[in-house]
Structure formats: C-alpha cells, structure tokens
Design a protein around this motif. Structure first.
Motif, PDB file in Angstrom:
ATOM      1  N   ALA A 186       0.711  -1.274   0.024  1.00 40.37           N
ATOM      2  CA  ALA A 186      -0.120  -0.025  -0.078  1.00 40.37           C
ATOM      3  C   ALA A 186       0.761   1.321   0.167  1.00 40.37           C
ATOM      4  N   ALA A 187       2.219   1.093  -0.549  1.00 44.04           N
ATOM      5  CA  ALA A 187       3.154   2.262  -0.358  1.00 44.04           C
ATOM      6  C   ALA A 187       3.475   2.873   0.931  1.00 44.04           C
ATOM      7  N   SER A 188       3.393   2.236   1.854  1.00 42.61           N
ATOM      8  CA  SER A 188       3.370   3.005   3.324  1.00 42.61           C
ATOM      9  C   SER A 188       5.043   2.371   3.802  1.00 42.61           C
ATOM     10  N   ASN A 189       5.267   3.132   4.979  1.00 43.37           N
ATOM     11  CA  ASN A 189       6.464   2.543   5.629  1.00 43.37           C
ATOM     12  C   ASN A 189       6.282   1.229   6.235  1.00 43.37           C
ATOM     13  N   GLY A 190       6.799   0.139   5.320  1.00 42.13           N
ATOM     14  CA  GLY A 190       6.610  -1.148   6.187  1.00 42.13           C
ATOM     15  C   GLY A 190       7.304  -1.309   7.683  1.00 42.13           C
ATOM     16  N   VAL A 191       8.562  -0.784   7.964  1.00 40.59           N
ATOM     17  CA  VAL A 191       9.023  -0.830   9.257  1.00 40.59           C
ATOM     18  C   VAL A 191       7.983  -0.585  10.365  1.00 40.59           C
ATOM     19  N   ALA A 192       7.193   0.805  10.192  1.00 39.29           N
ATOM     20  CA  ALA A 192       6.306   1.353  10.874  1.00 39.29           C
ATOM     21  C   ALA A 192       5.307   0.136  11.173  1.00 39.29           C
ATOM     22  N   TYR A 193       4.911  -0.769  10.278  1.00 44.79           N
ATOM     23  CA  TYR A 193       3.845  -1.591  10.433  1.00 44.79           C
ATOM     24  C   TYR A 193       4.487  -2.949  11.226  1.00 44.79           C
ATOM     25  N   ASP A 194       5.952  -3.156  11.250  1.00 43.09           N
ATOM     26  CA  ASP A 194       6.640  -4.172  12.071  1.00 43.09           C
ATOM     27  C   ASP A 194       6.268  -3.765  13.582  1.00 43.09           C
ATOM     28  N   TYR A 195       6.257  -2.354  13.784  1.00 50.54           N
ATOM     29  CA  TYR A 195       5.936  -1.705  15.272  1.00 50.54           C
ATOM     30  C   TYR A 195       4.582  -2.206  15.591  1.00 50.54           C
ATOM     31  N   LEU A 196       3.470  -2.125  14.520  1.00 51.56           N
ATOM     32  CA  LEU A 196       2.332  -2.287  14.976  1.00 51.56           C
ATOM     33  C   LEU A 196       1.828  -3.829  15.037  1.00 51.56           C
ATOM     34  N   ALA A 197       2.838  -4.756  14.424  1.00 51.62           N
ATOM     35  CA  ALA A 197       2.371  -6.051  14.683  1.00 51.62           C
ATOM     36  C   ALA A 197       2.968  -6.501  16.328  1.00 51.62           C
ATOM     37  N   GLU A 198       4.320  -5.969  16.466  1.00 50.93           N
ATOM     38  CA  GLU A 198       4.771  -6.159  17.900  1.00 50.93           C
ATOM     39  C   GLU A 198       3.786  -5.528  18.941  1.00 50.93           C
ATOM     40  N   SER A 199       3.253  -4.317  18.648  1.00 51.72           N
ATOM     41  CA  SER A 199       2.667  -3.726  19.891  1.00 51.72           C
ATOM     42  C   SER A 199       1.365  -4.378  20.129  1.00 51.72           C
ATOM     43  N   ILE A 200       0.908  -5.060  18.918  1.00 50.80           N
ATOM     44  CA  ILE A 200      -0.343  -5.855  19.198  1.00 50.80           C
ATOM     45  C   ILE A 200      -0.307  -6.978  19.964  1.00 50.80           C
ATOM     46  N   LYS A 201       0.794  -7.681  19.454  1.00 47.33           N
ATOM     47  CA  LYS A 201       0.964  -8.927  20.436  1.00 47.33           C
ATOM     48  C   LYS A 201       1.369  -8.497  21.823  1.00 47.33           C
ATOM     49  N   ALA A 202       1.995  -7.557  22.205  1.00 47.44           N
ATOM     50  CA  ALA A 202       2.563  -7.181  23.677  1.00 47.44           C
ATOM     51  C   ALA A 202       1.110  -6.463  24.331  1.00 47.44           C
ATOM     52  N   TRP A 203       0.136  -6.081  23.559  1.00 50.16           N
ATOM     53  CA  TRP A 203      -1.007  -5.384  24.366  1.00 50.16           C
ATOM     54  C   TRP A 203      -1.689  -6.294  25.212  1.00 50.16           C
ATOM     55  N   PRO A 204      -2.265  -5.931  26.388  1.00 52.67           N
ATOM     56  CA  PRO A 204      -3.093  -6.632  27.258  1.00 52.67           C
ATOM     57  C   PRO A 204      -4.473  -7.076  26.350  1.00 52.67           C
ATOM     58  N   ASP A 205      -4.906  -8.232  27.126  1.00 53.71           N
ATOM     59  CA  ASP A 205      -6.309  -8.587  26.392  1.00 53.71           C
ATOM     60  C   ASP A 205      -7.281  -7.943  27.151  1.00 53.71           C
TER      61      ASP A 205
END
Ligand SMILES: C[S@@+](CC[C@H](N)C(=O)[O-])C[C@H]1O[C@@H](n2cnc3c(N)ncnc32)[C@H](O)[C@@H]1O
Length: 238
Positions: A186-205
């Motif tokens: 989608a022509a966006s900054n992929g590494v910013a979305y590495d953070y997205l995936a990591e932060s979702i995994k670490a987020w409280p349920d």
C-alpha cells in the motif's frame, strides 16, 4: 546528489514507546495512513468505527474529545451527529493531513499524558487505536478521566486478543506477520507496521485492559468484542 530515501531511513518506534519516536513514526506514514488502514483491515475498520459512533451516540450540544485522532477519520463521523468534536493528536504530520481533509474540525495538538484541556471539559472521550501507542497506559487513562465530566463516557477501540483458539492462532502466526508486507504494497512505511504487529502482540487482553481502566479510576467498565476479538471496544464512565 543523495535522494531522501538514502538520507532518512524509514522511521519506526519500539515497544519503549517514546513520545518523540511515536510522533515521528506517525508523521512518516500520515499521507498514506487512511488508505493503508483500509487495505490492511480489508475494510473492516469502517465497521469498527461505526460501532464506536453507535456506542458514544453523541448528541447536539455535547462536546466529544477524539484523542489520538490521527487524520480525523472517526472525528468526522462523530461530528455528523451535531456534537462538537475536538480531534487531538501528538503527530504534527497526522494533524496537517487531518486539517487538509477536514478543515471544518478544530484539530488540536496534544499529548495524552498532558492534555491541553481543563478538568471536566468533555461529555465523552473516544480513543481509537491510540492507547496502545502510549507507554504509560494507566497514566493516560487517569489524564483522560481528568478532562471528562463526572459520569462522562470513555470509549476505547483497540486491537485485542481473539478468543476462539483457531482465530487467535491464525491471527498471531499468519495475519500479524503479513501486515508489514501489506503496508509496503500500500506504499507505506513497512517498518512502522513491524511496530504495529509487535505492539498488538504485547498489548493486554480484554480483561487486563478493563482492570487497568478500573485502576485509573473509571467506573462501570464493560467491553464487547468486534470481529471475534481482533478488536475490543471498551467503555466506562468517569
Ligand atoms: C494508529 S493511529 C490511530 C488514528 C485514529 N484514531 C484512527 O483510528 O485512525 C494512532 C494515533 O495515536 C497518536 N498518538 C500516539 N501517542 C499519542 C499521545 N501520547 N498523545 C496523543 N496522540 C498520540 C498517533 O500520533 C497516531 O495518530
């Protein structure tokens, strides 16, 4: 002459969530942010935003803070009710894009940890996909409560923990690792979305976030799962 991609490497935050890194990362994705969101969520984000508006049910005369509003994509839907909606965000890049797209809204620069508003200002506060990016969750929830009127409402939409085991496993093992690739398409900054995936995994349920809301002084805390718990919508009263 070096081009800008050689001189400025793609920006991303870490799970330390320093405000300056978070702001800089969102500055870098602001222009393509809304499109990337729709592509990455296969359009499901529209339904999640609609659920927030229905839960808040803003009325003309009420004042609603849309915190971490980004480009104001949800603020504009909340404002369609006739309520006064104040989109507030840390990222100058997001605010600039928001002001261009929705000049009728009063975009305000502000950090959720030190909101530029007086005590008991808002009838309701919404925060969609923003709380996860703030290092001190309870501190931010307390600060939000400070600016909310007594009995005023808080509605949080955030990525959460899918409850059916099969959905959770597929989400964590297949979907989340694919997000940076989808963002690159989608022509966006992929590494910013590495953070997205990591932060979702670490987020409280769901339950843990509800406990943190109670710790911050919120009452009548409830939640509902959207898309089988991929997103949870928490609500409470000040
Ligand atoms: C994933 S975006 C969500 C934007 C918007 N709410 C939406 O649903 O599209 C997260 C936003 O939170 C903002 N943000 C992160 N930390 C913040 C803070 N401490 N105070 C205010 N905004 C913050 C970012 O700048 C970014 O615009």
């Amino acid at each position: 002459m070096p081009n800008s991609s050689q001189t400025s490497p793609p920006r991303r935050a870490t799970l330390g969530k320093r405000s300056a890194d978070i702001a800089s990362m969102f500055d870098g994705v602001a222009a393509g942010y809304d499109l990337t969101n729709t592509v990455m969520t296969a359009g499901m984000d529209k339904g999640w935003r609609r659920a927030v508006v229905e839960t808040v049910d803003p009325q003309p005369g009420q004042v609603v803070l849309d915190l971490a509003a980004g480009t104001g994509v949800s603020s504009v839907e909340l404002a369609a009710s006739g309520a006064t909606v104040v989109p507030c965000d840390l990222s100058v890049g997001m605010l600039t894009v928001g002001r261009q797209r929705h000049p009728q809204l009063g975009f305000t620069a502000g950090d959720a940890m030190r909101l530029p508003f007086g005590d008991k200002t808002f009838d309701a506060v919404t925060i969609l996909f923003g709380l996860r990016n703030i290092a001190d969750t309870v501190g931010a929830l307390r600060e939000i409560r400070r600016v909310t009127k007594p009995r005023g409402r808080l509605v949080i939409a955030e990525f959460s923990t899918p409850k059916p085991w099969l959905v959770r496993t597929a989400y964590h093992k297949v979907v989340l690792p694919m997000l940076p690739q989808i963002a690159r398409l989608a022509a966006s900054n992929g590494v910013a979305y590495d953070y997205l995936a990591e932060s979702i995994k670490a987020w409280p349920d769901q339950l843990r976030l509800a406990e943190l809301m109670i710790e911050a002084g919120w009452n009548v805390v409830e939640w509902q799962n959207l898309s089988r718990g991929i997103v949870a919508l928490h609500r409470a009263r000040a």
